[in-house]
Design an enzyme around this catalytic site. Sequence first.
Site, PDB file in Angstrom:
ATOM      1  CG  HIS A 123     -31.026 -57.311  17.640  1.00 49.92           C
ATOM      2  ND1 HIS A 123     -29.915 -57.423  17.408  1.00 49.92           N
ATOM      3  CD2 HIS A 123     -31.126 -55.812  17.741  1.00 49.92           C
ATOM      4  CE1 HIS A 123     -28.875 -56.228  17.193  1.00 49.92           C
ATOM      5  NE2 HIS A 123     -29.639 -55.261  17.753  1.00 49.92           N
ATOM      6  CD  GLU A 156     -25.519 -58.271  18.041  1.00 52.09           C
ATOM      7  OE1 GLU A 156     -24.356 -58.017  18.539  1.00 52.09           O
ATOM      8  OE2 GLU A 156     -26.434 -57.329  18.273  1.00 52.09           O
ATOM      9  CG  ASP A 164     -29.996 -50.795  20.893  1.00 51.96           C
ATOM     10  OD1 ASP A 164     -30.387 -51.870  20.917  1.00 51.96           O
ATOM     11  OD2 ASP A 164     -29.336 -50.370  20.034  1.00 51.96           O
ATOM     12  CE  LYS A 218     -31.327 -54.064  14.820  1.00 54.92           C
ATOM     13  NZ  LYS A 218     -30.691 -52.516  14.774  1.00 54.92           N
ATOM     14  CG  ASP A 262     -17.058 -48.157  19.155  1.00 54.22           C
ATOM     15  OD1 ASP A 262     -17.552 -47.640  17.977  1.00 54.22           O
ATOM     16  OD2 ASP A 262     -17.460 -49.362  19.637  1.00 54.22           O
ATOM     17  CG  MET A 290     -17.435 -58.837  22.369  1.00 55.41           C
ATOM     18  SD  MET A 290     -17.859 -57.401  21.571  1.00 55.41           S
ATOM     19  CE  MET A 290     -19.567 -57.245  21.946  1.00 55.41           C
ATOM     20  CG  ASP A 341     -31.653 -51.493  17.293  1.00 54.79           C
ATOM     21  OD1 ASP A 341     -31.790 -52.181  18.514  1.00 54.79           O
ATOM     22  OD2 ASP A 341     -30.634 -51.022  16.769  1.00 54.79           O
ATOM     23  CD  GLU A 385     -29.325 -55.794  20.736  1.00 55.26           C
ATOM     24  OE1 GLU A 385     -27.939 -55.733  20.178  1.00 55.26           O
ATOM     25  OE2 GLU A 385     -29.776 -54.971  20.517  1.00 55.26           O
ATOM     26  CG  HIS A 421     -17.949 -51.431  16.918  1.00 55.18           C
ATOM     27  ND1 HIS A 421     -18.951 -50.729  17.996  1.00 55.18           N
ATOM     28  CD2 HIS A 421     -18.756 -52.252  16.328  1.00 55.18           C
ATOM     29  CE1 HIS A 421     -20.122 -51.526  17.734  1.00 55.18           C
ATOM     30  NE2 HIS A 421     -20.090 -52.451  16.623  1.00 55.18           N
ATOM     31  CG  ASP A 428     -25.077 -57.669  22.461  1.00 57.87           C
ATOM     32  OD1 ASP A 428     -24.079 -57.806  23.297  1.00 57.87           O
ATOM     33  OD2 ASP A 428     -25.104 -57.115  21.262  1.00 57.87           O
ATOM     34  CG  ASP A 472     -25.367 -53.629  22.018  1.00 63.01           C
ATOM     35  OD1 ASP A 472     -25.203 -52.296  21.980  1.00 63.01           O
ATOM     36  OD2 ASP A 472     -25.604 -54.354  20.858  1.00 63.01           O
TER      37      ASP A 472
END
Length: 387
Positions: free
Chosen positions: A221, A182, A258, A184, A58, A89, A256, A218, A55, A246, A288
């Site tokens: 999700h 994406e 992950d 969710k 990030d 990406m 969530d 994902e 991102h 993802d 992810d």
Amino acid sequence: MVNYVPKPEDRFTFGLWTVGNIGRDPFGGPVREVISPVDIVHLLAEVGAYGVNYHDNDLIPIDASPDEERQIIKDFKVALNTTGLKMPMATTNLFTDPIFKDGAFTSNDPRVRAYAYQKVLKTIDIGVDLGAKVFVFWGGREGTETDASKNAADAVKRYREAINFFTEYVISQKYDLRIALEAKPNEPRSDLYLPTTGAMLGFIATLDHPEMVGVNPEVAHEHMAGLNFMHAAAQAWDAGKLFHIDLNDQLFGRYDQDFRFGAAMIKQNFFLVKFLEDVGYSGSRHFDAHAYRTEDYEGVKDFARGCMRTYLILKEKAQRFNADPEIQALLAEIHADDGAFDYLKAYSAEGVARLRATGFDRVGIGRKGLNYERLDQLTIEVLLGVR
Ligand code: GLT
Ligand code: MN
Ligand code: MN
């Protein structure tokens, strides 16, 4: 695949935010020190990843000066060059800063929507410069707690306007970049718009440049919504829209989580890997996910290695399934088709007449056992390592 060592052709990637996750949750603060993007790149190279995704924030803090930004990008490029890691990406953080508390593209405030556009344009430019070929949009705050606040149809219109704007920008800049949306269902908002991969696929068909836009489904999700992830990925694949994926894991109906890929639902993930490998999906296999909050950075490496290792083990299991004579004999029987009804593949008046004149042994066909119990048991035995 001996020893399940990741190779560049496996296209295993991780986001900066995944191995860089410091273990904050709604009930407790960080448990790991922040490590720099450059250190994350080195960590990913050490565990054998192919690439790193990011991102904007990030990498570049939201309030960085232009000089700081230049230096950060320079250092990051050096880290990519020295490790050989790719950056396939890029994505924009449109959810952390308080300005996005009521969404970005679907915010009621036109200034927020405009700021979001500005942030995306900048991230597209930097992402392309760093080598990105896919640009992900995850609308983390595009939703509501109370539907008194927004018109849900307007929200979809605003989302559409935004994606149309960005596809025109990509075209105007002659960038080699595709967009992946994406979905969710909820979290961090009570309800998010376009909540499933299927909803995204329907939305894409309404865009000005649907050919440039696909999905980034994902696992977790769809699991949050209690859906079969592989079915969603397969529908996206069939539509030519599986631009990115993802991978992570969690049980149905939770928040969530992950988790490490394959940590929770082995059978579902087996069928997912088998699907991706059987159809020849060649995009990034992006993990992810993040390490348990119990871990230090050695545990984070265990987490990252585990994602890739489990994928490769499941890939080998899929090869075993495909090569198992008993399974294949059963499948041949199950899928038997002598072509007698091929005339129904396309409509014709003659076909309808022929169909009307055909007799069916309804009771006999309905009575026949299909052997799926045996097939599933054989599948489980492949997974449990006894075949
Ligand atoms: C965030 C989210 C992910 C998205 C990332 C991209 S950010 O971690 O949970 O599912 O893919 O914005
Ligand atoms: Mn997630
Ligand atoms: Mn994701």
